[in-house]
Write an enzyme that holds these catalytic residues in place. Structure first.
Site, PDB file in Angstrom:
ATOM      1  N   SER A 402       0.820  -1.211   0.000  1.00 13.48           N
ATOM      2  CA  SER A 402       0.000   0.000   0.000  1.00 13.48           C
ATOM      3  C   SER A 402       0.850   1.256   0.000  1.00 13.48           C
ATOM      4  CB  SER A 402      -0.922   0.004   1.219  1.00 13.48           C
ATOM      5  OG  SER A 402      -1.640   1.221   1.304  1.00 13.48           O
ATOM      6  N   ASP A 403       0.412   2.242  -0.778  1.00  9.21           N
ATOM      7  CA  ASP A 403       1.011   3.568  -0.686  1.00  9.21           C
ATOM      8  C   ASP A 403       0.570   4.189   0.637  1.00  9.21           C
ATOM      9  OD1 ASP A 403       2.408   5.812  -1.485  1.00  9.21           O
ATOM     10  OD2 ASP A 403       0.690   6.686  -2.526  1.00  9.21           O
ATOM     11  N   LYS A 404       1.238   5.258   1.047  1.00 12.78           N
ATOM     12  CA  LYS A 404       0.888   5.912   2.316  1.00 12.78           C
ATOM     13  C   LYS A 404      -0.102   7.042   2.115  1.00 12.78           C
ATOM     14  CE  LYS A 404       3.711   8.892   4.129  1.00 12.78           C
ATOM     15  NZ  LYS A 404       2.874  10.130   4.200  1.00 12.78           N
TER      16      LYS A 404
END
Length: 788
Positions: A402-404
């Site tokens: 996941s991206d932040k």
């Protein structure tokens, strides 16, 4: 179209040459020219490594010799540009490539229709239908065709529905892509300003940039004026990156502009150093355009179809043999009058019937209808699925990368802590309406802080429309909170949102700005944020001063990085509105507060002011440099604020649910390591034995070394899209180079035998041997790499 023309008497006519180390060679002659071109390509690649600004800058200044040497290397100039002669441009295009991004050839509807018959289940059904049709017509010409035609009809429906869906979604996707890519770019060629199509750009072109424009290729800045770039398309981080062409005395300078990003402020000129598939955005686009492997559902259906076919055929053969044995050796009375040929034909028909009945002709149609329905429902959620079978992949995920920003967090910078007029507030989040600054500071102190927030900013906040109340409800009649739209710098917007919250009694910052009369004759003045100084200032005339007054009162309001502004503060604002000297003890306490904010992954911003600056400088004629020298060294500290992009409310529970189901959740972000680690801990992603690292270390690892850390790798910070793609490749084995030719295409100039076990992502045979051919199913969220 010719826009304007500049004369450069010193410019010489460019020949079709390339230069390296001071030597020039004719671009159309010998193998030496090809080697020279490869040397230049390698040199340009050394200043265009993803997420490696410092090393790129070192290569630009030390290896190449700075921007002038780069221009000489590419045979171009800032004022004259490249030679506009078509043969010269074509020579550059042949050497360095065109600016057309990789795109797989469009398949026609007929090709998509034919591709559907690659499915193993459909193949078995077609064979069974043909045999059933033949046998049925032999037995009963009047009705024997029905079963075979019914199976063929089911196959036809499945193929038509799948082909139509894939063709429609591909058409929509390409139309969206074409609309985004059909833009004109302003370049300098032969001393003239020209507009050319983005795909006509070549390496060496001198390109103009304006606010709001997309960057068409990778390059190095030649000039810049307050240039800020949104690089979230590559890094996932929403904060604008300030660029500067001045690399002479600033090791933190960033003169590199990257394709796929957008100019959010300022103007600039840059020279193109990488175009098309060689640019950083082109490399990522090339990965996305490659043919994907089968989805888990497709593999399972194929395996089931083969198993059913094999069992059916085995049963049919066994039945045929048993019936013939009974006829030839057992010879029961009821078969005495039946000929051997007639009995063999009956046995064959029964065997065919077993095969036909064994194959579930309705299964492919059921799966296709279910996937088509899922695709339609996902489109309602703004998710465009290009390939019908891809929408089931996420259900099998064993890893989630996941991206932040915007995925785990709200992508909404918020002030959560702060020191206001010497009073510490541990919770200033706008949603906590019970907190109010009036409980701790005087009206005078509050007004000073609000005036600084409102005027020392260029951001704006657009409130959500309330014209239609139904916009606040989803399909289930649940209330959906609408956040205001941020225009401009998100850090400045966080301060404005705080001013508009109940903490400051919902102050009207727009009214304060209008009263300041920025840009008007005799009005307030603004000195924009400087990435070199990491601060900005404004000169604001006291609203109570008369326009005709000969001695109006002016105040300098100042905002910047906490530790930098604090060093220039000689006083601080107290709760009663008075100013007090900044003692060594007080400064040390404030420095500890800044350190505490940093340890909590908060961005610290300081707000300060300098009163009565008209006594020090002339507000109407002074410059930013004069203000910095004479006014900014004796500031009054008004506030220190800690700003963070808060986690989404459901993230912690979602991460816990995934981990409870055996799914490994990893954070892969372009943000710095300290912030990524802090957010990962808050979300529950980073555990006690977990590993965190930065992209620069990640890409230096060998495949074997990466395999050792993968089970515990939970945070990858400062990562490029290429790093994210390699991580997914290494986890699931998809798109791994399977042949020496594919490996060489991925690593040009490298030796397969010597480097195959040293460079990521590795190669398929090595990957399969380390995992017995079994990879992970990876879900990618919040990033273009997850495009399906």
């Amino acid at each position: 179209m010719c826009v304007s023309e500049t004369k450069d008497p010193t410019a010489t006519t460019e020949t079709t040459t390339t230069k390296m180390n001071g030597n020039s060679t004719n671009g159309s002659s010998s193998n030496g020219d090809s080697d020279n071109g490869n040397d230049i390509i390698s040199t340009l690649a050394s200043i265009n490594q993803p997420q490696s600004t410092k090393s790129n800058l070192a290569n630009l200044t030390k290896t190449i010799g700075g921007t002038p040497s780069l221009l000489s290397l590419l045979t171009t100039s800032p004022t004259h540009g490249i030679n506009p002669d078509p043969s010269s441009i074509q020579s550059r295009r042949q050497t360095f490539g065109s600016n057309a991004l990789p795109s797989s050839p469009r398949k026609s509807w007929l090709e998509l229709f034919i591709d559907t018959f690659d499915d193993e289940t459909l193949k078995i059904l077609i064979v069974a239908a043909i045999v059933s049709l033949a046998v049925g017509m032999y037995e009963d010409p009047s009705t024997g065709y029905i079963e075979g035609c019914a199976i063929l009809s089911a196959v036809l429906i499945v193929s038509v529905v799948t082909a139509c869906n894939d063709y429609q979604k591909e058409t929509q996707f390409r139309q969206l892509s074409a609309a985004n890519e059909d833009v004109d770019v302003l370049v300098v060629r032969g001393g003239k300003m020209l507009q050319v199509k983005v795909d006509e750009l070549v390496v060496g072109d001198v390109i103009k940039l304006e606010t709001g424009e997309g960057i068409p290729c990778d390059g190095v800045l030649l000039t810049s004026d307050g240039l800020a770039v949104d690089e979230s398309a590559l890094t996932g981080e929403p904060e604008d990156v300030h660029k500067s062409s001045d690399i002479s005395d600033n090791v933190d300078s960033d003169p590199f502009v990257l394709s796929g990003c957008t100019v959010t402020a300022g103007t600039g000129t840059f020279v193109a150093t990488a175009v098309g598939e060689h640019s950083q955005w082109g490399v990522i686009k090339a990965h996305l355009e490659k043919e994907q492997d089968q989805t888990p559902l497709q593999e399972k259906l194929d395996a089931m179809a083969n198993a059913i076919g094999n069992v059916g055929i085995a049963s049919a053969v066994a039945t045929f043999i048993a019936m013939m044995v009974i006829k030839l050796y057992v010879q029961p009375e009821y078969l005495l009058n039946v000929s051997t040929f007639s009995h063999a034909l009956d046995a064959f028909i029964i065997g065919v019937t077993i095969v036909v009945v064994a194959v579930p002709e309705g299964l492919p149609l059921s799966v296709t209808i279910a996937l088509a329905y899922s695709t339609k429902k996902m489109l309602d959620d703004q998710n465009l699925i290009r390939v019908l079978a891809a929408c089931e992949t996420m259900g099998n995920a064993t890893n989630i990368c996941s991206d932040k920003t915007g995925t785990l967090t709200e992508n909404r910078m918020t002030v959560v802590k702060g020191v206001f007029a010497n009073v510490y507030h541990d919770d200033t989040a706008p949603e906590h309406s019970d907190v109010c600054i009036d409980q701790s500071v005087s009206h005078i102190a509050k007004e000073t802080i609000l005036q600084a927030i409102a005027t020392c900013s260029t951001a704006n906040i657009l409130e959500p429309s309330n014209e239609n109340d139904s916009e606040n409800d989803n399909e289930n009649n649940e209330f959906v909170e609408l956040h205001p739209t941020i225009v401009g710098n998100k850090t400045e917007a966080a301060l404005l949102l705080l001013a508009k919250s109940s903490f400051f009694h919902r102050d009207d910052f727009l009214s304060r700005r209008q009263t300041a009369n920025f840009g008007q004759r005799g009005g307030s003045r603004l000195f924009p944020f400087s990435s070199k100084r990491k601060r900005m200032s404004v000169l604001v005339k006291d609203p109570s001063s008369s326009p005709s007054s000969s001695t109006p009162t002016w105040t300098l309001y100042h905002k910047g990085a906490g530790e930098i502004v604090l060093d220039d503060c000689t006083h601080y604002l107290d709760a009663d509105g008075s100013t007090k000297p900044m003692t060594a003890t007080k400064k040390r306490d404030l420095q500890n507060t800044i350190s505490k904010f940093a340890s909590d992954a908060l961005r610290c911003v300081a707000i300060a002011h300098c009163p009565n600056v008209e006594r020090i400088v002339d507000p109407f004629t002074t410059t930013a440099e004069e203000c910095a020298e004479k006014c900014e060294g004796s500031l009054v500290l008004d506030a220190l604020v800690g700003i963070v992009d808060p986690l989404r409310q459901d993230v912690v529970e979602a991460v816990k649910t995934c981990q409870g189901a055996g799914i490994i959740v990893r954070m892969v972000t372009g943000d710095n390591l300290d912030t990524a680690v802090a957010i990962a801990k808050q979300a529950g992603i980073l555990t006690k034995d977990g590993i965190s690292m930065v992209g620069e270390d990640f890409r230096k690892m060998t495949p074997a070394q990466l395999d050792q850390v993968l089970p515990r790798l939970q945070v990858l910070a400062r990562s490029s899209p290429e790093d994210k793609h390699i991580l997914v490749q290494r986890l699931n084995g998809a798109l791994m180079p399977k042949t020496e030719e594919e490996w060489n295409e991925r690593h040009p100039g490298k030796n397969f035998t010597k480097h195959k076990d040293l460079l990521l992502p590795g190669y398929y045979d090595e990957w399969a041997a380390s995992r017995n051919g079994v990879g992970e199913v990876v879900g990618v969220t919040g990033d273009g790499v997850g495009e399906v």
